[in-house]
Design a protein around this motif. Sequence first.
Motif, PDB file in Angstrom:
ATOM      1  N   MET A   1       0.830  -1.206   0.000  1.00 44.52           N
ATOM      2  CA  MET A   1       0.000   0.000   0.000  1.00 44.52           C
ATOM      3  C   MET A   1       0.869   1.262   0.000  1.00 44.52           C
ATOM      4  O   MET A   1       0.487   2.283  -0.561  1.00 44.52           O
ATOM      5  CB  MET A   1      -0.949  -0.016   1.195  1.00 44.52           C
ATOM      6  CG  MET A   1      -2.132   0.917   1.059  1.00 44.52           C
ATOM      7  SD  MET A   1      -3.287   0.503  -0.277  1.00 44.52           S
ATOM      8  CE  MET A   1      -4.130  -0.918   0.423  1.00 44.52           C
ATOM      9  N   ALA A   2       2.051   1.186   0.614  1.00 48.24           N
ATOM     10  CA  ALA A   2       2.950   2.355   0.589  1.00 48.24           C
ATOM     11  C   ALA A   2       3.299   2.704  -0.853  1.00 48.24           C
ATOM     12  O   ALA A   2       3.386   3.875  -1.221  1.00 48.24           O
ATOM     13  CB  ALA A   2       4.220   2.064   1.396  1.00 48.24           C
ATOM     14  N   GLN A   3       3.499   1.681  -1.676  1.00 45.61           N
ATOM     15  CA  GLN A   3       3.835   1.936  -3.070  1.00 45.61           C
ATOM     16  C   GLN A   3       2.652   2.492  -3.848  1.00 45.61           C
ATOM     17  O   GLN A   3       2.817   3.233  -4.809  1.00 45.61           O
ATOM     18  CB  GLN A   3       4.363   0.659  -3.730  1.00 45.61           C
ATOM     19  CG  GLN A   3       5.759   0.305  -3.276  1.00 45.61           C
ATOM     20  CD  GLN A   3       5.756  -0.792  -2.229  1.00 45.61           C
ATOM     21  OE1 GLN A   3       5.367  -1.920  -2.502  1.00 45.61           O
ATOM     22  NE2 GLN A   3       6.182  -0.460  -1.025  1.00 45.61           N
ATOM     23  N   VAL A   4       1.446   2.119  -3.430  1.00 38.03           N
ATOM     24  CA  VAL A   4       0.267   2.703  -4.069  1.00 38.03           C
ATOM     25  C   VAL A   4       0.202   4.208  -3.757  1.00 38.03           C
ATOM     26  O   VAL A   4      -0.060   5.025  -4.644  1.00 38.03           O
ATOM     27  CB  VAL A   4      -1.020   1.984  -3.608  1.00 38.03           C
ATOM     28  CG1 VAL A   4      -2.251   2.690  -4.165  1.00 38.03           C
ATOM     29  CG2 VAL A   4      -1.010   0.531  -4.051  1.00 38.03           C
TER      30      VAL A   4
ATOM     31  N   ALA B   1       2.732   6.065  -3.194  1.00 36.57           N
ATOM     32  CA  ALA B   1       3.800   6.678  -3.990  1.00 36.57           C
ATOM     33  C   ALA B   1       3.316   6.919  -5.417  1.00 36.57           C
ATOM     34  O   ALA B   1       3.551   7.989  -6.005  1.00 36.57           O
ATOM     35  CB  ALA B   1       5.047   5.785  -3.976  1.00 36.57           C
ATOM     36  N   THR B   2       2.631   5.927  -5.968  1.00 34.93           N
ATOM     37  CA  THR B   2       2.066   6.050  -7.310  1.00 34.93           C
ATOM     38  C   THR B   2       1.097   7.224  -7.397  1.00 34.93           C
ATOM     39  O   THR B   2       1.122   8.009  -8.345  1.00 34.93           O
ATOM     40  CB  THR B   2       1.302   4.750  -7.646  1.00 34.93           C
ATOM     41  OG1 THR B   2       2.245   3.735  -7.954  1.00 34.93           O
ATOM     42  CG2 THR B   2       0.384   4.935  -8.808  1.00 34.93           C
ATOM     43  N   GLN B   3       0.226   7.343  -6.410  1.00 35.64           N
ATOM     44  CA  GLN B   3      -0.788   8.400  -6.445  1.00 35.64           C
ATOM     45  C   GLN B   3      -0.129   9.771  -6.351  1.00 35.64           C
ATOM     46  O   GLN B   3      -0.549  10.720  -7.016  1.00 35.64           O
ATOM     47  CB  GLN B   3      -1.795   8.222  -5.294  1.00 35.64           C
ATOM     48  CG  GLN B   3      -2.584   6.911  -5.322  1.00 35.64           C
ATOM     49  CD  GLN B   3      -3.607   6.820  -6.440  1.00 35.64           C
ATOM     50  OE1 GLN B   3      -3.452   7.448  -7.484  1.00 35.64           O
ATOM     51  NE2 GLN B   3      -4.655   6.027  -6.241  1.00 35.64           N
TER      52      GLN B   3
END
Lengths: 369, 336
Positions: free
Chosen positions: B196-199, B201-203
């Motif tokens: 979820m941390a990478q999500v 980052a994506t956002q």
Amino acid sequence: MTVALHEPSTTPSVLKAGTGPDRPPIIDCDFHNELDSIKDLYPYLSKRWRNHLETFGIRHPNSGYYPRFMDHREEARPPSGRTPGSEVGFAREDFLDPYNVEYAILNPLSPVSSALDLELGAALARAANDWQIAEWLDPEPRLRASVVVTPQDPVAAAAEIRRCGADGRFAQVLFMGRLQEPMGRRRFWPIYEACVETGMHVASHAFGAYGHPITGAGHASYYIEDHTSPPQAVQANITSMVVEGVFDRFPSLRMISVENGFAWLPPLIWRLDSAWSLLREEAPHLERLPSEVISEHVYVTTQPIEEPPRRQDFLNLIEHFGDLASHILIASDYPHWDGDNPDVVLPSGLDEELVKGIQCENARALYGL
Amino acid sequence: MIDADVHIPNPRLRDLYPLLPEHWVEHFNNTVDKGASQEYYPPRSPVAGRRGGLEELREAVFDQGGAELAISSCLYAVDSVHNPDVAAALAAATNDWQSREWLEQEPRLRGSVVAPIQLPAAAAEEIERCADRPGFVQVLIPARTEHPLGSRLYHPLWKTIERSGLVAAIHFGGAPVMPPTPTGWPSFFLEEYTAMAQVFATQLTSMIVEGVFDACPDLRVVFLESGFTWIPSHLWRMDKEWRNLRRLVPWVRRPPSDYFREHVRVGIQPLDAPPDPAHLGEVVDQLGSDDLLLYASDYPHVHACDAGDLLFRLLPESLGRKIRSENARSFYRMGG
């Protein structure tokens, strides 16, 4: 206001004084040998597949195409006009000699690994590996290759790994970063079994796409997002390999992250350890902290290296790696546009032993060179 | 102290009946459709927390937790509902229920508008309907969406949120049809949680490079339950990418980290802390501003460590004060 830590990379073709055999050697863990076109593989394909390529071509899942503004450094183009990185002779003169490259790990990014027709994929993988042997490994003893496979067909991939493993000059098996399923899933285990049997490791290289959006939140719009997002896929793949227990089952296997940068690794470890302490009952087969597993099995290459605004931040980052600093490997990404020049990639003033490790000794130990 | 992230439980369908149009009451009564069935957390897992009422929240957050104000959200997954009319009706009823049963009952509690984010136009309508209601200070946007949040599809929605004076609260979770990683569906929630941390980052990347903050200069975004120790390395990466590739997105005139520090705030829970507290201090320093972190308990969810405890022991008193309340007070324009 952001200040670059060091000057923007000069191109590999523009060298500083004193380069060549007098400079310290490097082991480059991401050197791209390129196909000028798929026709380079024709000598290694049967008539059936040559005909197939002429009459149909290769079909791929079309979820991840973000046109770049350029692929390669133009000055790395051989005088013949062929694609940069497609001729061993010119690459030797343009890069291997002037940078005193002791070894380079070849990572051919070809349209092979994501072919939807699995039989075509297997034939292409075999041809690509034969091409590497004949046109790269045979003429240049400083090169080591990555086995091209079709991971979505693990049985064929495992057979190809065993075939190449017998050659002795293949160092690892190449996965693209974005797959149909995360790398820890059981379907890939026959691949790891073959890796372990042949003494090879597995590399996860940035980019690729196999049907899913390139982010965990849908399809991005721009190449700048495509180019920013590889750490997301590799973190999911490392997480998956750790949580599924791949490294418990295959203790001698190492996973090398390639072209994903590396500053995300300490925070990933912190997050995984806290997730594990909170949720470990979901996966009771995990008996050790993820950080312990990662510190034995996961390696990272530097490029594209993160450039924090303050020099101290970079020093802190290395400190956050702790013992894992011995798992950092230098990589040039030659001849791609976004490659890092080995001469300037590391900030000056780092500990000498650390630099020697990153430039050479860590890779030597990992690959047994 | 201001607690920037506490949760009120999902409404039961029967809680919503008095607030739903008759047509939908009949629909839920006579079909097997029982509303949003997805959950952002496995419902019995340690992170899901227990179901508590207003009294329990009062005691935990205000009496024992010591908060003077708390910003709540209800994680009812209307974004998982494919039927657009059902999704919109459930969101509206949930907001009316939040107003009536929670926000009007407790003046120290602030709320988040639930909106069907998969339908940006319907979400904007619902936000406009609720914007001026007492108590609502933000819009809840689950981190995982069908399209990255910078997408042009959402620009009218961002305009609406900016105009409404609400904060956009991007929160752990989301239930779109897409896998939560760029490399497919993981086997375990533990992986989804980590990813979820990478999500987030994506956002962040998407909103900056698509020019959301250039189009909406007054837009304020808060990341909740995102963790924050991943942020410095992502800022370094984004800034480097911008230096190389900004010709592709010429409207992005400043380094992405500037946009982040100007427009985004981050709740401190969960804290994915390095084992060495000195390293944690370095990470906080690498964020590059003292204005960014907001105290958040994430009541009633359980986490690996108490973020407030760890940070307040480590950081200078003045920064601790900012994290405890000053940052939230100024970001949410709470006055006083």
